[in-house]
Design a protein around this motif. Structure first.
Motif, PDB file in Angstrom:
ATOM      1  N   LYS A 134       1.106  -2.034  -0.090  1.00 63.36           N
ATOM      2  CA  LYS A 134      -0.064   0.092  -0.089  1.00 63.36           C
ATOM      3  C   LYS A 134       0.891   0.987  -0.008  1.00 63.36           C
ATOM      4  O   LYS A 134       1.891   1.235   0.730  1.00 63.36           O
ATOM      5  N   ASN A 135       0.284   1.925  -0.274  1.00 67.53           N
ATOM      6  CA  ASN A 135       1.222   3.421  -0.986  1.00 67.53           C
ATOM      7  C   ASN A 135       0.888   4.997  -0.278  1.00 67.53           C
ATOM      8  O   ASN A 135       1.213   5.560  -0.841  1.00 67.53           O
ATOM      9  N   GLY A 136      -1.064   4.754   0.668  1.00 65.01           N
ATOM     10  CA  GLY A 136      -1.316   5.648   0.880  1.00 65.01           C
ATOM     11  C   GLY A 136      -1.046   6.150   2.095  1.00 65.01           C
ATOM     12  O   GLY A 136       0.152   5.623   2.584  1.00 65.01           O
ATOM     13  N   GLN A 147       2.420   8.163  14.984  1.00 64.93           N
ATOM     14  CA  GLN A 147       2.375   6.701  15.753  1.00 64.93           C
ATOM     15  C   GLN A 147       1.252   5.885  14.141  1.00 64.93           C
ATOM     16  O   GLN A 147       0.676   6.317  13.320  1.00 64.93           O
ATOM     17  N   VAL A 148       2.019   4.556  14.521  1.00 65.83           N
ATOM     18  CA  VAL A 148       0.495   3.936  13.336  1.00 65.83           C
ATOM     19  C   VAL A 148      -1.130   4.143  13.462  1.00 65.83           C
ATOM     20  O   VAL A 148      -1.189   4.217  14.385  1.00 65.83           O
ATOM     21  N   VAL A 149      -1.369   3.527  12.257  1.00 64.01           N
ATOM     22  CA  VAL A 149      -2.995   3.823  12.596  1.00 64.01           C
ATOM     23  C   VAL A 149      -3.580   2.704  11.855  1.00 64.01           C
ATOM     24  O   VAL A 149      -2.814   1.810  11.638  1.00 64.01           O
ATOM     25  N   SER A 150      -4.782   2.443  12.497  1.00 66.93           N
ATOM     26  CA  SER A 150      -5.783   1.234  12.024  1.00 66.93           C
ATOM     27  C   SER A 150      -6.207   1.651  10.471  1.00 66.93           C
ATOM     28  O   SER A 150      -7.139   2.025  10.565  1.00 66.93           O
ATOM     29  N   ASP A 151      -5.375   1.417   9.263  1.00 69.71           N
ATOM     30  CA  ASP A 151      -6.103   1.482   8.569  1.00 69.71           C
ATOM     31  C   ASP A 151      -6.123   1.015   7.625  1.00 69.71           C
ATOM     32  O   ASP A 151      -4.576   0.581   7.441  1.00 69.71           O
ATOM     33  N   THR A 152      -6.172  -0.528   6.734  1.00 68.04           N
ATOM     34  CA  THR A 152      -5.885  -1.333   5.887  1.00 68.04           C
ATOM     35  C   THR A 152      -5.340  -0.315   4.528  1.00 68.04           C
ATOM     36  O   THR A 152      -5.305  -1.487   3.089  1.00 68.04           O
ATOM     37  N   THR A 153      -5.642   0.742   4.671  1.00 68.04           N
ATOM     38  CA  THR A 153      -5.279   1.206   2.979  1.00 68.04           C
ATOM     39  C   THR A 153      -3.784   1.922   3.542  1.00 68.04           C
ATOM     40  O   THR A 153      -3.705   3.144   2.314  1.00 68.04           O
ATOM     41  N   ASN A 168       3.078   2.088   8.149  1.00 69.54           N
ATOM     42  CA  ASN A 168       2.066   1.975   8.628  1.00 69.54           C
ATOM     43  C   ASN A 168       2.411   0.499   9.768  1.00 69.54           C
ATOM     44  O   ASN A 168       0.986  -0.391   8.939  1.00 69.54           O
ATOM     45  N   SER A 169       2.668  -0.001  10.037  1.00 72.93           N
ATOM     46  CA  SER A 169       3.069  -1.499  10.645  1.00 72.93           C
ATOM     47  C   SER A 169       3.653  -1.018  11.993  1.00 72.93           C
ATOM     48  O   SER A 169       4.717  -0.678  12.363  1.00 72.93           O
ATOM     49  N   ASP A 170       3.002  -1.728  12.962  1.00 73.73           N
ATOM     50  CA  ASP A 170       3.304  -1.816  14.262  1.00 73.73           C
ATOM     51  C   ASP A 170       4.592  -3.465  14.829  1.00 73.73           C
ATOM     52  O   ASP A 170       4.342  -4.266  15.455  1.00 73.73           O
ATOM     53  N   GLN A 171       4.019  -4.146  13.484  1.00 70.69           N
ATOM     54  CA  GLN A 171       5.308  -5.477  13.363  1.00 70.69           C
ATOM     55  C   GLN A 171       5.887  -5.784  14.078  1.00 70.69           C
ATOM     56  O   GLN A 171       6.852  -5.028  13.044  1.00 70.69           O
ATOM     57  N   PRO A 172       6.246  -6.727  14.491  1.00 63.44           N
ATOM     58  CA  PRO A 172       8.341  -6.643  14.512  1.00 63.44           C
ATOM     59  C   PRO A 172       9.094  -7.446  13.254  1.00 63.44           C
ATOM     60  O   PRO A 172       7.891  -7.409  12.417  1.00 63.44           O
TER      61      PRO A 172
END
Length: 183
Positions: A134-136, A147-153, A168-172
């Protein structure tokens, strides 16, 4: 007595022992090579993230240096490209020509729009994490760093007041040593 004639037969093919030895050697090589290849591909995502962040951060800093310290989307893009502090404004100001006030134009006019573009076509897609591909861009003008936001786009989160941008990811990461948004 006559001479005995020996008939020599031409040997064709491989024996079973030779085939087994070749298969064992191929197995040993595969056992060594496969873990190395998979380990290299794991690091590729992190490398692409670092590269994309460097491109974006350099474009943001170059824009700011040519626009009196103002970051993209902190000034007005004008026209149909969005107004300040919007993702459309951010993308337009990095991918089009602009003037000192941040107004953009898709065509080059050195007299009116002498700056840019800072990215060739578009914001690169996020190479890792929840929103991979995603490039949004999501604007976060409250938090620094964003901060990371919960937005899938949304692949990126950007603060137009500070010029900070994160994925936009808080995954390790694959090694589990730090989150992708900390790069």
């Amino acid at each position: 007595m006559g001479r005995k004639q020996t008939i020599r037969t031409k040997r064709t093919g491989f024996s079973l022992v030779e085939l087994v030895i070749v298969i064992v050697i191929i197995g040993v090589i595969a056992a060594i090579a496969i873990p190395r290849v998979s380990q290299a591909s794991r690091g590729a995502g992190e490398s692409a993230l670092s590269s994309n962040l460097a491109v974006l951060r350099n474009a943001i800093e170059l824009y700011a240096s040519e626009h009196g310290g103002q970051y993209p989307a902190s000034t007005d893009a004008g026209g149909s490209y969005g107004t300040k502090e919007t993702p459309e404004c951010f993308v337009a100001q990095l991918t089009m020509y602009s003037n000192a006030s941040g107004t953009v134009s898709p065509t080059k006019d050195p007299a009116q729009f002498p700056f840019g573009p800072y990215l060739r076509k578009e914001v690169p897609p996020a190479p890792v994490g929840d929103n991979k591909g995603k490039n949004g861009v999501k604007i976060d003008k409250v938090n620094s760093p964003p901060q990371v936001v919960s937005d899938t786009t949304t692949g990126w989160v950007y603060n137009p007041l500070t010029g900070d941008i994160i994925v936009n990811s808080d995954q390790p990461n694959e090694a589990g040593t730090k989150d992708y948004n900390q790069y």
